[in-house]
Each structure stands twice: as C-alpha cells, then as structure tokens.
Design a protein around this motif. Sequence first.
Motif, PDB file in Angstrom:
ATOM      1  N   ALA A  99     -59.199  24.653 -58.667  1.00 40.99           N
ATOM      2  CA  ALA A  99     -60.482  25.363 -58.761  1.00 40.99           C
ATOM      3  C   ALA A  99     -61.605  24.370 -58.494  1.00 40.99           C
ATOM      4  CB  ALA A  99     -60.652  26.030 -60.124  1.00 40.99           C
ATOM      5  N   ASP A 100     -61.434  23.576 -57.455  1.00 40.13           N
ATOM      6  CA  ASP A 100     -62.284  22.410 -57.223  1.00 40.13           C
ATOM      7  C   ASP A 100     -62.172  22.030 -55.739  1.00 40.13           C
ATOM      8  OD1 ASP A 100     -63.554  19.906 -58.828  1.00 40.13           O
ATOM      9  OD2 ASP A 100     -62.320  19.144 -57.190  1.00 40.13           O
ATOM     10  N   PRO A 101     -63.259  21.589 -55.106  1.00 37.83           N
ATOM     11  CA  PRO A 101     -63.209  21.268 -53.677  1.00 37.83           C
ATOM     12  C   PRO A 101     -62.432  20.008 -53.334  1.00 37.83           C
ATOM     13  CG  PRO A 101     -65.350  20.696 -54.582  1.00 37.83           C
ATOM     14  CD  PRO A 101     -64.611  21.439 -55.658  1.00 37.83           C
ATOM     15  N   GLY A 102     -61.976  19.259 -54.332  1.00 34.16           N
ATOM     16  CA  GLY A 102     -61.298  17.991 -54.092  1.00 34.16           C
ATOM     17  C   GLY A 102     -60.000  18.083 -53.320  1.00 34.16           C
ATOM     18  N   ALA A 103     -59.432  19.282 -53.181  1.00 38.36           N
ATOM     19  CA  ALA A 103     -58.151  19.427 -52.486  1.00 38.36           C
ATOM     20  C   ALA A 103     -58.212  18.910 -51.052  1.00 38.36           C
ATOM     21  CB  ALA A 103     -57.705  20.888 -52.498  1.00 38.36           C
ATOM     22  N   THR A 104     -59.376  18.989 -50.408  1.00 37.10           N
ATOM     23  CA  THR A 104     -59.482  18.513 -49.020  1.00 37.10           C
ATOM     24  C   THR A 104     -59.281  16.996 -48.941  1.00 37.10           C
ATOM     25  OG1 THR A 104     -61.898  18.306 -49.255  1.00 37.10           O
ATOM     26  CG2 THR A 104     -61.043  20.370 -48.355  1.00 37.10           C
ATOM     27  N   ILE A 105     -59.743  16.277 -49.957  1.00 37.75           N
ATOM     28  CA  ILE A 105     -59.568  14.820 -49.984  1.00 37.75           C
ATOM     29  C   ILE A 105     -58.120  14.470 -50.272  1.00 37.75           C
ATOM     30  CG2 ILE A 105     -60.253  12.686 -51.149  1.00 37.75           C
ATOM     31  CD1 ILE A 105     -62.395  13.878 -49.328  1.00 37.75           C
ATOM     32  N   VAL A 106     -57.471  15.227 -51.138  1.00 40.63           N
ATOM     33  CA  VAL A 106     -56.056  14.989 -51.433  1.00 40.63           C
ATOM     34  C   VAL A 106     -55.223  15.211 -50.180  1.00 40.63           C
ATOM     35  CG1 VAL A 106     -54.084  15.677 -52.843  1.00 40.63           C
ATOM     36  CG2 VAL A 106     -56.372  15.619 -53.847  1.00 40.63           C
ATOM     37  N   ARG A 107     -55.519  16.266 -49.448  1.00 46.39           N
ATOM     38  CA  ARG A 107     -54.785  16.536 -48.212  1.00 46.39           C
ATOM     39  C   ARG A 107     -54.998  15.421 -47.192  1.00 46.39           C
ATOM     40  NH1 ARG A 107     -56.354  21.354 -47.596  1.00 46.39           N
ATOM     41  NH2 ARG A 107     -58.007  21.072 -46.059  1.00 46.39           N
ATOM     42  N   LEU A 108     -56.227  14.920 -47.130  1.00 43.98           N
ATOM     43  CA  LEU A 108     -56.534  13.811 -46.226  1.00 43.98           C
ATOM     44  C   LEU A 108     -55.707  12.580 -46.589  1.00 43.98           C
ATOM     45  CD1 LEU A 108     -58.339  12.626 -43.963  1.00 43.98           C
ATOM     46  CD2 LEU A 108     -60.019  12.058 -45.737  1.00 43.98           C
ATOM     47  N   ALA A 109     -55.546  12.325 -47.877  1.00 47.83           N
ATOM     48  CA  ALA A 109     -54.740  11.181 -48.320  1.00 47.83           C
ATOM     49  C   ALA A 109     -53.303  11.318 -47.837  1.00 47.83           C
ATOM     50  CB  ALA A 109     -54.782  11.070 -49.849  1.00 47.83           C
ATOM     51  N   HIS A 110     -52.752  12.513 -47.940  1.00 49.04           N
ATOM     52  CA  HIS A 110     -51.382  12.727 -47.460  1.00 49.04           C
ATOM     53  C   HIS A 110     -51.285  12.499 -45.954  1.00 49.04           C
ATOM     54  CE1 HIS A 110     -49.561  14.006 -51.202  1.00 49.04           C
ATOM     55  NE2 HIS A 110     -50.547  14.865 -51.419  1.00 49.04           N
ATOM     56  N   GLU A 111     -52.284  12.956 -45.231  1.00 43.78           N
ATOM     57  CA  GLU A 111     -52.293  12.759 -43.774  1.00 43.78           C
ATOM     58  C   GLU A 111     -52.294  11.279 -43.414  1.00 43.78           C
ATOM     59  OE1 GLU A 111     -55.642  14.759 -42.121  1.00 43.78           O
ATOM     60  OE2 GLU A 111     -55.004  16.761 -42.780  1.00 43.78           O
ATOM     61  N   LYS A 112     -52.986  10.478 -44.215  1.00 48.35           N
ATOM     62  CA  LYS A 112     -53.133   9.049 -43.932  1.00 48.35           C
ATOM     63  C   LYS A 112     -52.037   8.191 -44.572  1.00 48.35           C
ATOM     64  CE  LYS A 112     -58.192   9.001 -43.328  1.00 48.35           C
ATOM     65  NZ  LYS A 112     -58.245   8.209 -42.088  1.00 48.35           N
ATOM     66  N   GLY A 113     -51.102   8.832 -45.265  1.00 46.03           N
ATOM     67  CA  GLY A 113     -50.027   8.080 -45.899  1.00 46.03           C
ATOM     68  C   GLY A 113     -50.473   7.313 -47.131  1.00 46.03           C
ATOM     69  N   ILE A 114     -51.549   7.756 -47.768  1.00 46.77           N
ATOM     70  CA  ILE A 114     -52.088   7.110 -48.961  1.00 46.77           C
ATOM     71  C   ILE A 114     -51.453   7.736 -50.199  1.00 46.77           C
ATOM     72  CG2 ILE A 114     -54.191   6.798 -50.342  1.00 46.77           C
ATOM     73  CD1 ILE A 114     -55.725   6.872 -47.623  1.00 46.77           C
ATOM     74  N   GLN A 115     -50.988   6.910 -51.119  1.00 45.94           N
ATOM     75  CA  GLN A 115     -50.355   7.423 -52.334  1.00 45.94           C
ATOM     76  C   GLN A 115     -51.376   8.148 -53.197  1.00 45.94           C
ATOM     77  OE1 GLN A 115     -48.327   4.508 -54.736  1.00 45.94           O
ATOM     78  NE2 GLN A 115     -47.891   5.948 -56.384  1.00 45.94           N
ATOM     79  N   VAL A 116     -50.996   9.356 -53.634  1.00 41.48           N
ATOM     80  CA  VAL A 116     -51.837  10.165 -54.509  1.00 41.48           C
ATOM     81  C   VAL A 116     -51.309  10.034 -55.932  1.00 41.48           C
ATOM     82  CG1 VAL A 116     -52.639  12.499 -55.059  1.00 41.48           C
ATOM     83  CG2 VAL A 116     -52.394  11.783 -52.658  1.00 41.48           C
ATOM     84  N   VAL A 117     -52.190   9.645 -56.859  1.00 45.09           N
ATOM     85  CA  VAL A 117     -51.783   9.416 -58.255  1.00 45.09           C
ATOM     86  C   VAL A 117     -52.564  10.361 -59.179  1.00 45.09           C
ATOM     87  CG1 VAL A 117     -51.511   7.721 -60.101  1.00 45.09           C
ATOM     88  CG2 VAL A 117     -51.401   6.980 -57.693  1.00 45.09           C
ATOM     89  N   PRO A 118     -51.944  11.452 -59.645  1.00 46.12           N
ATOM     90  CA  PRO A 118     -52.636  12.360 -60.570  1.00 46.12           C
ATOM     91  C   PRO A 118     -52.592  11.808 -61.984  1.00 46.12           C
ATOM     92  CG  PRO A 118     -50.441  13.200 -60.102  1.00 46.12           C
ATOM     93  CD  PRO A 118     -50.597  11.931 -59.289  1.00 46.12           C
ATOM     94  N   LEU A 119     -53.726  11.827 -62.672  1.00 48.95           N
ATOM     95  CA  LEU A 119     -53.799  11.355 -64.046  1.00 48.95           C
ATOM     96  C   LEU A 119     -53.873  12.536 -65.025  1.00 48.95           C
ATOM     97  CD1 LEU A 119     -56.333   8.395 -63.638  1.00 48.95           C
ATOM     98  CD2 LEU A 119     -53.828   8.334 -63.562  1.00 48.95           C
ATOM     99  N   VAL A 120     -53.390  12.309 -66.216  1.00 49.26           N
ATOM    100  CA  VAL A 120     -53.347  13.361 -67.230  1.00 49.26           C
ATOM    101  C   VAL A 120     -54.740  13.616 -67.801  1.00 49.26           C
ATOM    102  CG1 VAL A 120     -52.439  13.995 -69.495  1.00 49.26           C
ATOM    103  CG2 VAL A 120     -50.978  12.806 -67.847  1.00 49.26           C
TER     104      VAL A 120
END
Length: 237
Positions: A99-120
Amino acid sequence: MMLGKLYLIPTTLGDNEPLEVMPISVKKVVEQIDYYVVENEKTARRFIKKIHPKKAQDSLQIMMLDKYAEEIETRSYLDICAEGISVGLLSEAGVPAVADPGATIVRLAHEKGIQVVPLVGPSSILMAMMSSGMNGQSFAFNGYLPIDAAKRKKTIKDLERLSKEKNQSQIFIETPYRNEKLFTDLKSTLTPSTLLCIAADITLSTEYIKTKHAKDWKQEQPDLHKRPAIFIIHKEY
C-alpha cells in the motif's frame, strides 16, 4: 566490488517510540545508511532522527519518491549501489512497498541484481488481520474503495460476495477523513450476518480493534474521524 543492498525500512504507524514496535536491527541499519528513498523528506528525517539522534542530518542523501518524481530520475536512485553503498527505502508509515509506492524501487533492485533486504516492522494490514478473528489462511487486500457513493456500495457488495464464494477475508482502507462515510455505507450495505472488523490507531495508545456482525455495528458509533483505520469483512457460509 560487491553491490550495495536495498534495505526496506519500516516506520512507526504513529507518533510512538520506534523501538517500542520494531527490533533493534532497524536502528542498526539506519545507523549505517546515509542514502534514502522516501515519500516525504520532512517525516523521513524526523523518523531517522528519532531512531538515531546522533546521525548528522547533513550527511543524509534524500531521494524523493512522490508524484512529482520522473521515472527517468527514479531509475537512477540505485546507481550508488554499484559503488558498494547501500540504500534504505522508507515508507511514510508501516512497511515499504505494501500500500505504498516503494514497490517500483524494489522491482528496480531486482532488475539490477541488487539484494533486497526486508526488515521487520509494524504492518497495519497484517496486524489488523491477525486480530480480526477472520480467515488468516485466505485474505486479500483491496486498497481504497471508490469515492463515488454508488460505486463504493457496489464494491462493498462485490467484496462481500467474493468473501463468501472464496471463504476469503476482504481487507480495505480509506482516507482517514472519509472513514465515517465508509462506515455508514458498510452498515447500510452489508448483510446483517456479515462480519466487520474495524482496526484503528494500531500500535498507538488509542488503539481500537473490534469485530462484530454488521447488524451489531448499527448500535455502535466509534469515533473514526481522521484516525488511520483498516476495515475487514467476511461473509460466512
């Protein structure tokens, strides 16, 4: 050189102490990171200062992710990761990319091979679902309902029907100043036996969470004006 990482950093759901509702690991990450992608610079800086008062504000590199940000600009936000520098993605409230616009940045990270680290951290959607007593094995988040009254009532009926057909709890939200209009429509539209959960001000001292049948809500009028709230419905077999 190893790529920097993208950390998905949760924020509080209101004006409470960050470490009351999230683990120390979030503070440790904020201590290490100076580059942030945020929706609102003022509130982001306030959160960072609150969780780590010693961090110098002039060391922060803030990249905006709002309606004015151009796509060509946001696609460069993670370029710094190529230099081994990590970036933090901050939600305005709760967890990023839900419920937040940040998903576009997360998708970009996957495209660039950047590790995504979700925090609790606190998610009002999940916390409301947890405390509703409804079907936690099958549920759907539907975002905002239509503003138009007729369309909103039709959507409520459609979600009610879907909840019965799939035995699936249906979750939605509203802009806080329109909560009471939505509540009125829910009471007049839902079948009397349908369950309705209202969860407002989650994690705050004013937290309010109740689940009742629609017919029973007609006898109650909680103050929902300008309070962040989650609504969940489930029509039982």
